[in-house]
Design a protein around this motif. Structure first.
Motif, mmCIF file in Angstrom:
data_model
loop_
_atom_site.group_PDB
_atom_site.id
_atom_site.type_symbol
_atom_site.label_atom_id
_atom_site.label_comp_id
_atom_site.label_asym_id
_atom_site.label_seq_id
_atom_site.Cartn_x
_atom_site.Cartn_y
_atom_site.Cartn_z
ATOM 1 N N PRO A 73 0.598 -1.247 -0.020
ATOM 2 C CA PRO A 73 0.063 -0.166 -0.285
ATOM 3 C C PRO A 73 0.631 1.082 0.296
ATOM 4 N N ASN A 74 1.830 1.031 0.326
ATOM 5 C CA ASN A 74 3.094 2.416 -0.389
ATOM 6 C C ASN A 74 3.476 2.499 -1.440
ATOM 7 N N THR A 75 4.020 3.402 -1.991
ATOM 8 C CA THR A 75 4.321 3.404 -3.556
ATOM 9 C C THR A 75 5.350 3.036 -3.815
ATOM 10 N N VAL B 163 9.224 -6.394 16.065
ATOM 11 C CA VAL B 163 10.675 -6.055 16.342
ATOM 12 C C VAL B 163 9.853 -5.190 15.016
ATOM 13 N N THR B 164 9.785 -3.612 15.013
ATOM 14 C CA THR B 164 9.000 -2.755 13.988
ATOM 15 C C THR B 164 10.056 -1.753 13.320
ATOM 16 N N THR B 165 9.941 -0.705 13.050
ATOM 17 C CA THR B 165 10.502 -0.253 12.215
ATOM 18 C C THR B 165 11.151 0.925 13.072
ATOM 19 N N LEU B 166 10.020 1.892 13.179
ATOM 20 C CA LEU B 166 10.726 3.877 13.994
ATOM 21 C C LEU B 166 9.596 3.354 14.868
ATOM 22 N N GLU C 171 5.228 7.313 0.069
ATOM 23 C CA GLU C 171 6.306 6.551 -0.509
ATOM 24 C C GLU C 171 6.639 5.248 0.572
ATOM 25 N N SER C 172 6.178 5.642 1.769
ATOM 26 C CA SER C 172 6.144 4.456 2.790
ATOM 27 C C SER C 172 5.389 5.104 4.099
ATOM 28 N N ILE C 173 4.998 4.187 4.739
ATOM 29 C CA ILE C 173 3.623 4.369 5.841
ATOM 30 C C ILE C 173 4.871 3.820 7.158
ATOM 31 N N GLU C 174 4.274 5.168 7.922
ATOM 32 C CA GLU C 174 5.429 5.271 9.286
ATOM 33 C C GLU C 174 5.210 5.611 10.435
ATOM 34 N N VAL D 23 -2.724 -7.335 2.690
ATOM 35 C CA VAL D 23 -2.045 -5.742 2.607
ATOM 36 C C VAL D 23 -0.743 -6.027 3.318
ATOM 37 N N ALA D 24 0.129 -5.742 2.309
ATOM 38 C CA ALA D 24 1.455 -6.133 2.996
ATOM 39 C C ALA D 24 2.390 -4.755 3.426
ATOM 40 N N CYS D 25 2.028 -4.350 4.188
ATOM 41 C CA CYS D 25 1.920 -3.012 5.423
ATOM 42 C C CYS D 25 1.906 -3.770 6.180
ATOM 43 N N PHE D 26 2.404 -3.034 7.769
ATOM 44 C CA PHE D 26 2.700 -3.736 9.461
ATOM 45 C C PHE D 26 1.413 -3.479 9.682
ATOM 46 N N GLY D 27 0.826 -2.001 9.148
ATOM 47 C CA GLY D 27 -0.189 -1.632 10.899
ATOM 48 C C GLY D 27 -0.970 -2.491 9.732
ATOM 49 N N PRO E 130 14.479 3.817 9.687
ATOM 50 C CA PRO E 130 13.351 4.170 8.317
ATOM 51 C C PRO E 130 12.863 3.316 7.082
ATOM 52 N N VAL E 131 11.536 3.020 6.698
ATOM 53 C CA VAL E 131 11.013 1.683 6.070
ATOM 54 C C VAL E 131 11.843 1.993 4.804
ATOM 55 N N LEU E 132 12.549 3.165 4.329
ATOM 56 C CA LEU E 132 12.551 2.662 2.383
ATOM 57 C C LEU E 132 14.243 2.951 2.646
ATOM 58 N N ALA F 257 10.047 -1.020 -5.405
ATOM 59 C CA ALA F 257 11.147 -1.730 -5.173
ATOM 60 C C ALA F 257 10.855 -2.647 -3.946
ATOM 61 N N MET F 258 10.476 -1.836 -2.601
ATOM 62 C CA MET F 258 10.035 -2.891 -2.088
ATOM 63 C C MET F 258 8.837 -3.484 -1.944
ATOM 64 N N THR F 259 7.878 -3.293 -3.131
ATOM 65 C CA THR F 259 6.946 -4.339 -3.875
ATOM 66 C C THR F 259 7.908 -5.929 -4.011
ATOM 67 N N LEU G 158 7.855 -10.022 13.149
ATOM 68 C CA LEU G 158 8.536 -8.866 11.738
ATOM 69 C C LEU G 158 8.434 -7.808 11.407
ATOM 70 N N GLY G 159 8.433 -6.589 12.245
ATOM 71 C CA GLY G 159 7.323 -5.167 11.726
ATOM 72 C C GLY G 159 7.209 -4.463 11.147
ATOM 73 N N CYS G 160 7.550 -5.308 9.211
ATOM 74 C CA CYS G 160 7.238 -4.629 8.785
ATOM 75 C C CYS G 160 8.288 -4.939 6.873
ATOM 76 N N ALA G 161 6.877 -5.191 6.026
ATOM 77 C CA ALA G 161 7.361 -5.774 5.237
ATOM 78 C C ALA G 161 8.037 -5.634 4.665
ATOM 79 N N GLY G 162 9.230 -4.748 4.541
ATOM 80 C CA GLY G 162 10.389 -4.270 3.848
ATOM 81 C C GLY G 162 11.327 -5.338 4.891
ATOM 82 N N ARG H 151 7.940 5.149 16.655
ATOM 83 C CA ARG H 151 6.898 5.882 16.405
ATOM 84 C C ARG H 151 5.252 4.974 15.721
ATOM 85 N N THR H 152 6.037 3.865 15.919
ATOM 86 C CA THR H 152 5.146 2.691 14.717
ATOM 87 C C THR H 152 4.438 1.645 16.175
ATOM 88 N N ILE H 153 5.317 2.028 17.405
ATOM 89 C CA ILE H 153 4.755 1.277 18.582
ATOM 90 C C ILE H 153 3.789 0.735 18.705
HETATM 91 N N1 LIG Z 1 6.603 -1.078 10.153
HETATM 92 C C1 LIG Z 1 6.226 -0.847 9.827
HETATM 93 O O1 LIG Z 1 7.115 0.867 8.884
HETATM 94 N N2 LIG Z 1 5.410 -0.890 8.289
HETATM 95 C C2 LIG Z 1 5.478 -0.555 6.865
HETATM 96 N N3 LIG Z 1 5.890 0.071 6.675
HETATM 97 C C3 LIG Z 1 5.152 0.727 5.438
HETATM 98 O O2 LIG Z 1 5.952 1.161 4.151
HETATM 99 N N4 LIG Z 1 5.068 -0.980 4.808
HETATM 100 C C4 LIG Z 1 5.365 -1.505 6.265
HETATM 101 O O3 LIG Z 1 5.031 -3.060 6.291
#
Ligand SMILES: NC(=O)NC1=NC(=O)NC1=O
Length: 242
Positions: A8-10, A112-115, A42-45, A72-76, A144-146, A13-15, A176-180, A117-119
């Motif tokens: 769901p982000n744009t 274990v997620t990314t930033l 471009e990313s969801i954070e 839906v391939a985004c951890f949120g 950061p996601v990207l 490369a992550m796709t 793992l808390g992110c599709a990336g 602020r997403t906890i």
């Molecule tokens: N925890 C996250 O940052 N998840 C995510 N952000 C994205 O853009 N895709 C994810 O899976």
């Protein structure tokens, strides 16, 4: 069988990372259609990113009818309930799927997620899906996601964060808390000698099982039936979906 996996982000490369993880567990008779959202962040954070990712997610589902399942391939798990109203087949989010498959692998799991602020979002989803008693804690690796794909130290940082999470929480498994992060699940699992669940692979496996069982979302009469028709204005004026 066809499963549509939507980033769901744009970030195309992550796709690609997501698609490879999905195809690594897909059955031979299961086609994986990987889709990148055409509009939104471009990313969801953040909560803001989550909100702005939903129209692109819904458009991606509407543009890919006839799949046996949607992921839906985004951890949120952004827009998951709305996606269920639009889709004509079961829809899972990768957070939901990962928690369901981590649960049988021990008494508790850590996320274990990314930033950092997403906890909070992950904590909310743990409660929403009914895993509050099985989640030992939620931690951030502060990448950061990207940058997951571009930072050469990502694997080492994530491995350390996962190892620390297990030790701190006394957990038995990692989500793992992110599709990336999908491409790192096996490597990190071997390094920390514990089960590491990636929600992309988990979601593909669960959707294939649901499709094999004839699973369907209550599109006819249930809460997730098609939404009532109405006018939408402004930027969404022509956002005709269902
Ligand atoms: N925890 C996250 O940052 N998840 C995510 N952000 C994205 O853009 N895709 C994810 O899976």
């Amino acid at each position: 069988m066809r499963i549509c996996v939507i980033n769901p982000n744009t970030a195309a490369a992550m796709t690609e990372v997501i698609a490879a993880a999905a195809r690594s567990v897909a059955r031979p008779d299961c086609e994986i259609v990987a889709v990148t959202s055409t509009m939104g962040p471009e990313s969801i954070e953040s909560h803001y990113d989550e909100a702005l990712a939903v129209p692109g997610l819904l458009r991606a589902i509407a543009d890919n009818p006839g799949a046996d399942g949607y992921l839906v391939a985004c951890f949120g798990d952004p827009g998951l309930d709305a996606a269920r109203e639009v889709a004509d087949a079961p829809v899972l989010g990768i957070a939901e799927a990962a928690m369901h498959l981590a649960a049988p692998l021990g008494r508790t799991f850590s996320i274990v997620t990314t930033l950092d602020r997403t906890i909070g979002r992950a904590v909310d989803l743990v409660a929403h899906y009914g895993f509050a008693g099985q989640c030992g804690g939620v931690h951030a690796c502060d990448i950061p996601v990207l940058e997951l794909e571009t930072n050469p130290a990502t694997a080492d940082i994530l491995e350390k964060a996962c190892s620390e999470a297990l030790r701190t929480d006394g957990s038995d498994a990692i989500v793992l808390g992110c599709a990336g992060m999908a491409d790192l699940a096996q490597r990190i699992g071997a390094a920390i000698d514990a089960p590491v669940i990636d929600g992309v692979a988990a979601g593909v496996g669960m959707l294939a099982a649901l499709a094999a069982m004839g699973g369907r979302t209550g599109t006819a009469s249930g809460e997730f039936r098609a939404p009532p028709r109405k006018r939408y204005s402004g930027a969404l004026q022509d956002f005709e979906i269902s």
